[in-house]
Design an enzyme around this catalytic site. Structure first.
Site, short mmCIF file in Angstrom:
data_model
loop_
_atom_site.label_atom_id
_atom_site.label_comp_id
_atom_site.label_asym_id
_atom_site.label_seq_id
_atom_site.Cartn_x
_atom_site.Cartn_y
_atom_site.Cartn_z
N HIS A 181 1.82 -1.98 -2.04
CA HIS A 181 0.67 -1.36 -2.71
C HIS A 181 1.00 -0.88 -4.11
O HIS A 181 0.10 -0.58 -4.90
CB HIS A 181 0.07 -0.23 -1.85
CG HIS A 181 0.83 1.06 -1.88
ND1 HIS A 181 1.66 1.45 -0.87
CD2 HIS A 181 0.86 2.05 -2.79
CE1 HIS A 181 2.18 2.64 -1.15
NE2 HIS A 181 1.70 3.02 -2.32
N ASP A 202 3.68 -3.26 3.91
CA ASP A 202 3.71 -2.51 2.65
C ASP A 202 5.07 -2.59 1.96
O ASP A 202 5.52 -1.64 1.33
CB ASP A 202 3.32 -1.04 2.87
CG ASP A 202 2.92 -0.36 1.56
OD1 ASP A 202 2.51 -1.06 0.62
OD2 ASP A 202 3.04 0.89 1.47
N SER A 224 6.06 6.34 -4.13
CA SER A 224 6.02 5.18 -3.26
C SER A 224 6.96 4.09 -3.74
O SER A 224 6.98 3.75 -4.93
CB SER A 224 4.60 4.61 -3.20
OG SER A 224 3.83 5.32 -2.27
#
Length: 348
Positions: free
Chosen positions: A102, A132, A206
């Protein structure tokens, strides 16, 4: 980004939203428990950060044109530019970096910024949105790769960990936060089991690593729960899952997953997280192989290859050990009878 927000929003019915950390909403000394397992370390927190931080990078890029409107709805960029950012970690000396899918899936003209402030253009991107996890490459050699923990079974609840990444702004790259492993084997709306940590994970973290006190990467930080009265509830993709995905991306440029070829539904108890031994219900037969094995809509699935299955995430974890074309034995209830069937696995 978009898929991650939808998934977690459905999970958190109290109004919390998941954030992955692409610059906007979508994101120690060994503990007594670790010592009891025979894993000790004489390294201090600053020593661990100094060891791992040079292998942690910031990732920044322009938001793809088809996602600009959606991105703007979530606040856009503080400086007025339509940019998004995240984190990554170097896993090969020749410029290969692992991050979250993402982080890069909705970016263009992606740049990697190293800890010392050098910027490099990303030359290749391989992404697996289901897990992911993504692989990117810059055309530079001589990097120091990180070391992943050899087995997630060595990761213990209460073990001290450090998150390193690029929270909020690229100017804050290689920020570190300290916490513990809060829980293991969390579903949290993901396809695979996750690690829960209270180490602070802010937007932009992230794709960065969660590091144990031996300087090993426990996993890749992916998302958090964010809402009023929710604090420090972050989630990390375990090293075992990361390596499973990375191996396939290196070999074939995509992840080819084994599947029973069935649409399956969890019980209410499993869906809301209650302890449950309830089986899965077949809602649809999707493959010719499953149909040939005699599986029908409405059948009930108890076990696969001798492993009791009560949640979809557990089936996904088990399927990581198989390849399409292999045959597995499944224990089912069909028409009121308990039967064993042999199903040839297909690809998702």
């Amino acid at each position: 980004m978009r898929k991650r927000r939808t998934k977690v929003a459905c999970l958190l019915l109290s109004g919390a939203i998941g954030i992955g950390g692409v610059g906007f909403l979508p994101q120690a000394e060994a503990s007594a428990a670790a010592k009891s397992s025979g894993t000790t370390s004489s390294k201090t927190v600053p020593q661990i950060i100094a060891q791992v931080s040079p292998s942690v990078v910031g990732i920044i890029g322009e938001v793809s044109s088809e996602y600009v409107d959606e991105w703007s709805d979530y606040g856009g960029s503080e400086d007025g530019y339509e940019l998004a950012h995240g984190s990554g970690v170097i896993i090969r000396s020749n410029g290969w970096i692992v991050t979250n899918a993402h982080v890069v899936d909705e970016m263009e003209n992606i740049q990697v910024v190293t800890s010392e402030g050098k910027s490099y253009k990303v030359r290749e991107v391989y992404s697996d949105p289901v897990s992911d996890i993504a692989l990117i490459r810059i055309n530079v050699t001589g990097f120091k790769p990180v070391k992943f923990v050899s087995s997630n079974e060595k990761t213990l609840v209460g073990e001290q960990v450090i998150a390193i990444g690029t929270p909020v702004s690229l100017s804050l790259r290689n920020s570190a936060t300290l916490g513990i492993i809060s829980g293991l084997n969390r579903a949290a709306g993901a396809e695979y089991r996750l690690i829960q940590t209270d180490a602070t994970i802010n937007p932009g973290n992230s794709g960065g690593p969660l590091v144990n006190m031996r300087g090993e990467i426990v996993g890749i930080n992916s998302m958090k729960f964010a809402a009023v009265d929710i604090d420090n509830t972050g989630f990390t993709i375990p090293a075992g899952t990361v390596q499973y995905i990375v191996d396939q991306l290196f070999k074939q440029g995509e992840v080819i997953r084994a599947s029973l070829g069935l649409g399956l539904e969890e019980s209410f108890s499993a869906t809301v997280g209650l302890p449950s031994d309830d089986p899965l219900t077949v809602t649809e037969v999707l493959s010719d192989e499953a149909a040939a094995a005699g599986v029908k809509e409405g059948d009930v699935l108890y076990s696969v290859a001798g492993h009791r299955i009560t949640a979809l995430v557990d089936l996904n974890e088990l399927m990581k050990t198989y390849s399409p074309g292999q045959t597995v034995r499944v224990l089912m209830q069909s028409g009121g009878d308990i039967v064993e069937r042999k199903v040839v696995l297909t690809s998702e």
